[in-house]
Write an enzyme that holds these catalytic residues in place. Structure first.
Site, short mmCIF file in Angstrom:
data_model
loop_
_atom_site.label_atom_id
_atom_site.label_comp_id
_atom_site.label_asym_id
_atom_site.label_seq_id
_atom_site.Cartn_x
_atom_site.Cartn_y
_atom_site.Cartn_z
N LEU A 207 0.68 -1.17 -0.11
CA LEU A 207 -0.10 -0.14 -0.08
C LEU A 207 0.82 1.17 -0.01
O LEU A 207 1.85 1.27 0.81
CB LEU A 207 -0.77 0.13 1.25
CG LEU A 207 -2.02 -0.81 1.21
CD1 LEU A 207 -2.67 -0.58 2.93
CD2 LEU A 207 -3.02 -0.74 0.24
N HIS A 208 0.64 2.15 -0.85
CA HIS A 208 1.29 3.40 -0.87
C HIS A 208 0.52 4.69 -1.42
O HIS A 208 1.04 5.77 -1.16
CB HIS A 208 2.69 3.24 -1.54
CG HIS A 208 2.38 3.37 -2.89
ND1 HIS A 208 2.19 2.19 -3.72
CD2 HIS A 208 2.90 4.33 -4.03
CE1 HIS A 208 1.95 2.41 -5.08
NE2 HIS A 208 2.35 3.87 -5.10
N ARG A 209 -0.31 4.36 -2.05
CA ARG A 209 -1.11 5.49 -2.85
C ARG A 209 -1.94 6.59 -1.52
O ARG A 209 -2.55 5.98 -0.80
CB ARG A 209 -2.10 5.04 -4.00
CG ARG A 209 -1.53 4.19 -4.84
CD ARG A 209 -2.48 4.38 -6.23
NE ARG A 209 -1.65 3.47 -7.28
CZ ARG A 209 -0.80 4.28 -8.03
NH1 ARG A 209 -0.65 5.72 -7.99
NH2 ARG A 209 -0.35 3.74 -9.05
#
Length: 376
Positions: A216-218
């Site tokens: 996850l990074h957005r």
């Protein structure tokens, strides 16, 4: 024209997704006798991680590192433009090649275009249709000022034509990310070995239920405490039945800590790690039962590996991963995530998919086209 008389192409990287795309291109250029300089903007500036990716992927050390570092989108883009201009003046490249959709891509393309230097865009024409994504703005603008556009799937050309781009400038070559995947697949690190390196229990690699990989990074997923909290609760629920391996992006870790959510991940069924090198992450991906992600590149890699992918987004700029791969878009709604996961683990792992030109030879096609273009 012999290679010795060709001016070099200035190849730009700035962030980790770029590294996987530039590695096979630089290799193909060497094989084709195309001179190239590698410029690293330093947009991703973790020295240890950069060194890991360059080493794992066999990328030569950058000829130039601008050392930009962090900042807002505007700050990063402006700093890159300011620092890259004198490099272009000094090197006088035959063209500037940019990949993907990060700030480094649009910044260097803009400077080159304004200086009359041809721009080559690898991975052109991808569209999510979501202009709230900074990457979408970067894609659209870079394509508009590019002289040669190399696409990964046929639908990309339709997007470009709709935006008024001459189809004669567009070349469907395939996916350089898949070149890198196939080239490195046999060198991927076993999961147990990777976990042991981090001092973690390696037994998760042999759990009878298998395991899932999570990335996850957005900003749309990690910047809102309510959304991120819902995803974390969902992961905790999933881990009761399926162990999770979660390499945590620095941005995500910062949000988890500031929102007080890290303790919710404190489960022996959720193995949290620092960001991983390419061969480490590839090893985990290829052995996973399912992947939950918001990464564009991982959607492509899971398609090529035949692994079910649950994408925590409402849209994708890579529609072929849905139509020809095992990718499902679920947004960040926990109920949709759980439902998609149930379907994924109740079906047998699919056969690896090979969309057209996803055959490990995209970079060779690019080099062949560029060789003819440079000598014409």
């Amino acid at each position: 024209m012999p290679s010795s008389q060709l001016r070099p192409i200035l190849c730009v990287v700035g962030a980790r997704p770029n590294f996987m795309k530039i590695a096979p291109i630089m290799r193909a250029f060497r094989e084709e006798g195309i001179p190239a300089w590698l410029l690293h903007t330093g947009q991703h500036y973790d020295e240890e991680m950069n060194a890991s990716f360059f080493r794992d992927l066999g990328i030569p050390e950058p000829d130039v590192n601008l050392g930009i570092g962090s900042g807002t989108h505007a700050q990063q883009t402006a700093d890159i433009m300011r620092k890259v201009e004198p490099v272009m003046d000094e090197q006088n490249p035959a063209a500037v090649l940019v990949v993907g959709d990060v700030n480094s891509t649009i910044a260097c393309a803009l400077v080159a275009s304004k200086k009359g230097i041809p721009v080559i865009h690898v991975e052109a024409g991808l569209r999510s249709g979501d202009r709230s994504m900074p990457e979408e703005i970067n894609r659209v603008l870079t394509d508009q000022i590019s002289d040669l556009l190399f696409t990964t799937e046929r639908s990309a050309a339709d997007n470009l034509v709709r935006e008024g781009i001459d189809i004669e400038r567009v070349h469907f070559v395939g996916n350089v990310m898949i070149d890198t995947l196939y080239y490195n697949l046999q060198s991927a690190k076993p999961v147990a070995e990777t976990l042991a390196e981090y001092g973690l229990d390696p037994r998760i690699a042999h759990d009878p239920a298998g395991f899932a990989l999570v990335t996850l990074h957005r900003p749309s997923n990690v910047d809102d405490p309510k959304i991120l909290g819902g995803i974390v609760d969902c992961l905790s629920q999933i881990s009761r039945d399926l162990p999770l391996i979660f390499p945590i992006h620095p941005r995500t870790r910062g949000r988890l800590e500031s929102f007080g959510l890290m303790e919710k991940l404190a489960s022996n069924r959720i193995t949290c790690t620092p960001p991983m090198g390419y061969l480490q992450l590839l090893g985990i991906m290829k052995e996973s039962r399912v992947v939950l992600t918001d990464s564009g590149g991982i959607q492509e890699e899971t398609t090529a590996l035949g692994i079910p992918c649950i994408t925590l987004r409402e849209n994708t700029e890579r529609p072929i991963t849905v139509t020809e791969g095992g990718n499902v878009l679920v947004g960040h709604d926990p109920q949709r995530i759980i439902a998609a996961l149930g379907e994924a683990i109740n079906h047998r792992r699919g056969e690896p998919m090979r969309p057209e030109h996803w055959d490990g030879k995209a970079s060779q096609r690019i080099a062949c086209i560029l060789r003819a273009w440079l000598t014409s």
